[in-house]
Design a protein around this motif. Structure first.
Motif, PDB file in Angstrom:
ATOM      1  N   ASP A  27       1.437  39.083  54.218  1.00  0.00           N
ATOM      2  CA  ASP A  27       1.667  38.958  55.315  1.00  0.00           C
ATOM      3  C   ASP A  27       2.992  40.781  56.092  1.00  0.00           C
ATOM      4  OD1 ASP A  27       3.071  38.932  57.929  1.00  0.00           O
ATOM      5  OD2 ASP A  27       4.122  36.952  58.040  1.00  0.00           O
ATOM      6  N   PRO A  28       2.061  40.867  56.506  1.00  0.00           N
ATOM      7  CA  PRO A  28       2.158  42.567  57.474  1.00  0.00           C
ATOM      8  C   PRO A  28       3.929  42.548  57.876  1.00  0.00           C
ATOM      9  CG  PRO A  28       0.737  42.498  57.653  1.00  0.00           C
ATOM     10  CD  PRO A  28       0.471  40.850  57.835  1.00  0.00           C
ATOM     11  N   ARG A  29       4.312  41.361  58.372  1.00  0.00           N
ATOM     12  CA  ARG A  29       5.275  41.294  58.687  1.00  0.00           C
ATOM     13  C   ARG A  29       6.511  41.580  57.640  1.00  0.00           C
ATOM     14  NH1 ARG A  29       3.532  36.786  62.966  1.00  0.00           N
ATOM     15  NH2 ARG A  29       3.228  35.750  60.704  1.00  0.00           N
ATOM     16  N   ASP A  30       5.865  40.800  56.898  1.00  0.00           N
ATOM     17  CA  ASP A  30       7.679  40.887  55.335  1.00  0.00           C
ATOM     18  C   ASP A  30       7.601  41.658  54.691  1.00  0.00           C
ATOM     19  OD1 ASP A  30       9.053  39.846  53.456  1.00  0.00           O
ATOM     20  OD2 ASP A  30       7.401  37.816  52.674  1.00  0.00           O
ATOM     21  N   PRO A  31       8.812  42.029  54.789  1.00  0.00           N
ATOM     22  CA  PRO A  31       8.546  43.412  53.757  1.00  0.00           C
ATOM     23  C   PRO A  31       8.449  43.556  52.354  1.00  0.00           C
ATOM     24  CG  PRO A  31      11.022  43.026  54.535  1.00  0.00           C
ATOM     25  CD  PRO A  31       9.439  42.407  55.493  1.00  0.00           C
ATOM     26  N   SER A  32       8.734  42.149  51.740  1.00  0.00           N
ATOM     27  CA  SER A  32       8.707  41.884  50.357  1.00  0.00           C
ATOM     28  C   SER A  32       7.507  41.587  50.146  1.00  0.00           C
ATOM     29  CB  SER A  32       9.261  40.803  50.194  1.00  0.00           C
ATOM     30  OG  SER A  32       9.109  39.720  50.898  1.00  0.00           O
ATOM     31  N   ALA A  33       6.371  41.249  51.140  1.00  0.00           N
ATOM     32  CA  ALA A  33       5.053  40.723  50.722  1.00  0.00           C
ATOM     33  C   ALA A  33       4.373  42.180  50.239  1.00  0.00           C
ATOM     34  CB  ALA A  33       3.797  40.103  52.175  1.00  0.00           C
ATOM     35  N   PHE A  34       2.959  42.109  50.099  1.00  0.00           N
ATOM     36  CA  PHE A  34       2.009  43.035  50.036  1.00  0.00           C
ATOM     37  C   PHE A  34       1.300  43.436  50.648  1.00  0.00           C
ATOM     38  CE2 PHE A  34       2.288  40.874  45.625  1.00  0.00           C
ATOM     39  CZ  PHE A  34       2.215  41.635  44.486  1.00  0.00           C
ATOM     40  N   HIS A  35       1.021  44.546  51.085  1.00  0.00           N
ATOM     41  CA  HIS A  35       0.171  44.905  52.509  1.00  0.00           C
ATOM     42  C   HIS A  35      -0.502  45.338  52.008  1.00  0.00           C
ATOM     43  CE1 HIS A  35       4.508  45.384  54.528  1.00  0.00           C
ATOM     44  NE2 HIS A  35       4.581  44.153  53.799  1.00  0.00           N
ATOM     45  N   VAL A  36      -1.509  44.962  52.002  1.00  0.00           N
ATOM     46  CA  VAL A  36      -3.110  44.750  51.864  1.00  0.00           C
ATOM     47  C   VAL A  36      -4.309  45.774  52.845  1.00  0.00           C
ATOM     48  CG1 VAL A  36      -5.780  44.233  51.915  1.00  0.00           C
ATOM     49  CG2 VAL A  36      -3.699  42.925  50.648  1.00  0.00           C
ATOM     50  N   ASP A  37      -4.801  47.129  52.338  1.00  0.00           N
ATOM     51  CA  ASP A  37      -5.370  48.367  53.581  1.00  0.00           C
ATOM     52  C   ASP A  37      -6.698  48.069  52.998  1.00  0.00           C
ATOM     53  OD1 ASP A  37      -5.352  49.597  51.111  1.00  0.00           O
ATOM     54  OD2 ASP A  37      -4.380  50.987  51.996  1.00  0.00           O
ATOM     55  N   GLN A  38      -7.201  46.828  52.399  1.00  0.00           N
ATOM     56  CA  GLN A  38      -9.356  46.955  51.748  1.00  0.00           C
ATOM     57  C   GLN A  38      -8.828  46.195  50.908  1.00  0.00           C
ATOM     58  OE1 GLN A  38     -10.846  48.481  49.109  1.00  0.00           O
ATOM     59  NE2 GLN A  38     -12.652  47.297  49.992  1.00  0.00           N
ATOM     60  N   PHE A  39      -9.928  44.880  50.793  1.00  0.00           N
ATOM     61  CA  PHE A  39     -10.672  43.995  49.821  1.00  0.00           C
ATOM     62  C   PHE A  39     -11.925  43.181  49.495  1.00  0.00           C
ATOM     63  CE2 PHE A  39      -9.862  42.440  54.016  1.00  0.00           C
ATOM     64  CZ  PHE A  39     -11.502  41.426  53.968  1.00  0.00           C
ATOM     65  N   SER A  40     -12.110  42.960  48.762  1.00  0.00           N
ATOM     66  CA  SER A  40     -13.527  42.438  48.664  1.00  0.00           C
ATOM     67  C   SER A  40     -13.361  41.079  47.803  1.00  0.00           C
ATOM     68  CB  SER A  40     -13.930  43.693  47.531  1.00  0.00           C
ATOM     69  OG  SER A  40     -15.275  43.308  47.049  1.00  0.00           O
ATOM     70  N   CYS A  41     -14.364  40.255  48.188  1.00  0.00           N
ATOM     71  CA  CYS A  41     -14.284  39.013  48.286  1.00  0.00           C
ATOM     72  C   CYS A  41     -15.488  38.889  46.409  1.00  0.00           C
ATOM     73  CB  CYS A  41     -14.746  37.878  48.982  1.00  0.00           C
ATOM     74  SG  CYS A  41     -13.053  37.771  50.208  1.00  0.00           S
ATOM     75  N   GLY A  42     -14.896  38.486  45.133  1.00  0.00           N
ATOM     76  CA  GLY A  42     -16.302  38.047  44.084  1.00  0.00           C
ATOM     77  C   GLY A  42     -16.783  36.823  44.355  1.00  0.00           C
ATOM     78  N   GLY A  43     -17.559  36.321  42.998  1.00  0.00           N
ATOM     79  CA  GLY A  43     -17.584  34.577  43.728  1.00  0.00           C
ATOM     80  C   GLY A  43     -16.640  33.466  43.617  1.00  0.00           C
ATOM     81  N   MET A  44     -15.031  33.781  42.965  1.00  0.00           N
ATOM     82  CA  MET A  44     -14.097  32.706  42.702  1.00  0.00           C
ATOM     83  C   MET A  44     -13.313  33.940  43.101  1.00  0.00           C
ATOM     84  SD  MET A  44     -16.057  29.882  41.041  1.00  0.00           S
ATOM     85  CE  MET A  44     -14.859  28.598  41.469  1.00  0.00           C
ATOM     86  N   HIS A  45     -13.285  35.099  43.227  1.00  0.00           N
ATOM     87  CA  HIS A  45     -11.902  36.076  43.504  1.00  0.00           C
ATOM     88  C   HIS A  45     -11.834  36.659  44.532  1.00  0.00           C
ATOM     89  CE1 HIS A  45     -13.777  38.460  40.672  1.00  0.00           C
ATOM     90  NE2 HIS A  45     -13.453  39.748  40.689  1.00  0.00           N
ATOM     91  N   THR A  46     -10.665  37.758  44.340  1.00  0.00           N
ATOM     92  CA  THR A  46     -10.562  38.462  45.333  1.00  0.00           C
ATOM     93  C   THR A  46      -9.729  40.037  44.705  1.00  0.00           C
ATOM     94  OG1 THR A  46     -10.593  37.758  47.780  1.00  0.00           O
ATOM     95  CG2 THR A  46     -10.136  39.092  47.849  1.00  0.00           C
TER      96      THR A  46
END
Length: 520
Positions: free
Chosen positions: A127-146
């Motif tokens: 969650d970008p609003r939560d300072p303790s969360a991970f802030h993602v800027d790019q991602f890719s989905c595999g068959g059963m993982h990300t």
């Protein structure tokens, strides 16, 4: 003084005058250095003696000083290895990640208590609003993982880790339940280390490594650096179910790469892409590299059985030499766009997904070598993606074209009766049901499309206004409509989590989906 002694004294003095005073000095130099050939000097022996004294003085300087400068064989001082220049730049826009579909193996990344969500649900760990969360800027989905990249240069992974696709340890002793316990209570069933996003340890990468892109396959993951290096982990699985990832320096097969490793043979890479069990890389000079499983010719070349293991080392694809500008992949087929806007494809073509209408549905199910997709050449294609048996392409003016398998609504096209009667466009199966769309055909009801991606058998479109449309196979809730039904014609994704948000991207696996939104 007796005459005899006076004679001996004069003789000794004469001998001393005949012996050059530099002899003792020369003998001292010879102990430190091998003798050097004498060179005549116009000023005679006095100058030679002076030079010998200067050499002796130089050789008596402290030895530490002599060791401070390394000398190459050619006599030039050695320099430190140059730091590779930055050729790639990371994205900077923070994204909210919204997940839906089946997560019985942690694919949704919503923690150990959530195994399913048939409607979109924001990931609280990202969650970008939560300072303790991970802030993602790019991602890719595999068959059963990300795999995801954060603005703080961390690589975050979640999902199935059976073959080390997450690049980190996820061993867990929990999960064993009493057989008499109420099986309907699924709280805490999942491995928390797989179902919760967590970083790949930084210790696996050299200090100062900066990442710009990630890509995921069925059981493999890759990350691209700003200097054009590629790191990978996990494994490729061939059609026999055997695991192979690479060959080490001694030619020994590495079946599973459990920790991230730099992929040998790749440098100055600007883009990476993954199929189910193969990978592609585009370098700065416009060459394409491919490696992994090759039974469907997804590497763009025939690999002889006796040289099969060589397919797990990156090799240059024999098309678009110094001329490619974009690469993409389906699960078992591959794409490239050259600088003249020609589109090339190769690999599995059983449903025409590689763009070869003649072979679709017949015995010629492979496109063995990179071949032009004539219907796409000159269309100004800027983006491509593929699923198991279908593909999509975007044009610069916002049109989305789709082709390949269509029996579960993968393409999202509301075909007209005239189109369905066109045997050059639609191929029917033995039950007389429309099975394959043979040519790229515009998806008419999704607006001006800026992004599209394919899951195994479903597709997500993002329009210019930030709205998502979804279509295809839905038995695992991966379409986000709150049901398990297939959708034949692309429909807008509407939910409380997406309402009022501007969506910019998406990812799709076998039975789950992600969409990305800008921060409100």
């Amino acid at each position: 003084m007796p005459p005899k002694k006076r004679h001996q004294k004069r003789q000794a003095a004469a001998n001393r005058r005949k012996t050059p005073k530099t002899k003792s000095t020369t003998s001292t130099v010879s102990k430190r250095n091998p003798p050097k050939a004498e060179v005549a000097h116009p000023r005679g022996k006095a100058t030679g003696a002076k030079r010998a004294l200067e050499e002796d003085h130089a050789n008596r300087l402290p030895s530490k000083r002599a060791r401070t400068t390394l000398v190459r064989k050619r006599g030039r001082p050695a320099s430190r290895p140059a730091i590779p220049p930055t050729i790639n730049h990371p994205p900077t826009e923070v994204l909210a990640i919204i997940a839906f579909g089946n997560g019985e193996s942690g694919e949704l990344g919503l923690g150990p208590n959530v195994t399913e969500s048939t409607q979109p649900r924001i990931n609280p760990y990202l969650d970008p609003r939560d300072p303790s969360a991970f802030h993602v800027d790019q991602f890719s989905c595999g068959g059963m993982h990300t795999v995801a990249l954060t603005v703080t240069n961390q690589i975050i992974t979640w999902g199935v880790n059976d073959k080390s696709a997450l690049g980190r340890e996820t061993d867990w002793n929990g999960g064993l339940r009493d057989i008499e316990e109420d099986s309907s209570d699924s709280d805490g069933d999942l491995n928390p280390y797989e179902s919760t996003p967590a970083p790949v340890p930084e210790k696996y990468f050299p200090s100062g490594t900066r990442f710009v892109q990630v890509a995921a396959g069925d059981s493999c993951s890759f990350a691209l650096t700003d200097t054009g290096l590629v790191y990978g982990w996990g494994t490729f699985r061939d059609s026999k179910g055997e695991d192979r990832f690479s060959l080490d320096a001694n030619g020994v097969v590495v079946e599973i790469q459990r920790k991230p490793a730099c992929i040998s043979g790749l440098e100055k890479i600007t883009q990476i892409a993954c199929g189910a069990n193969h990978a592609l890389a585009l370098d700065a000079t416009g060459n394409i590299w491919a490696w992994g499983a090759s039974e469907q010719n997804q590497l763009g070349r025939r690999v002889l059985p006796r040289r099969y293991l060589e397919s797990f080392k990156p090799s240059r694809v024999g098309v678009c030499r110094n001329n490619a500008k974009f690469i993409a992949s389906g699960e078992y087929h591959s794409f490239a766009i050259d600088r003249k806007d020609n589109v090339w494809a190769w690999g599995l073509n059983s449903f025409g997904e590689a763009g070869d209408a003649k072979g679709a549905g017949g015995n010629s199910i492979l496109v063995p070598y990179p071949t032009k997709v004539r219907d796409l050449c000159g269309e100004n294609i800027i983006h491509l993606d593929g699923g198991a048996h279908h593909s999509v392409a975007l044009t610069a003016d916002g049109r989305c074209l789709a082709w390949g398998r269509m029996d579960c609504g993968q393409l999202g096209i509301d075909f007209t009766s005239e189109q369905l009667e066109d045997i050059s466009l639609i191929r029917y199966d033995g039950r007389n049901e429309a099975r394959i769309c043979l040519r790229p055909t515009e998806v008419p009801n999704v607006g001006h499309v800026v992004y599209a991606c394919c899951g195994t058998d479903h597709t997500i479109f993002i329009d210019k206004g930030g709205k998502a449309y979804v279509t295809g196979f839905g038995s695992q809730g991966q379409l986000g409509f709150g049901s398990y039904d297939d959708v034949q014609i692309a429909q807008p994704l509407q939910s409380g989590e997406t309402e009022g948000r501007t969506l910019t991207g998406a990812g799709a696996g076998g039975q789950f989906s992600l969409v990305a939104a800008l921060v409100k």
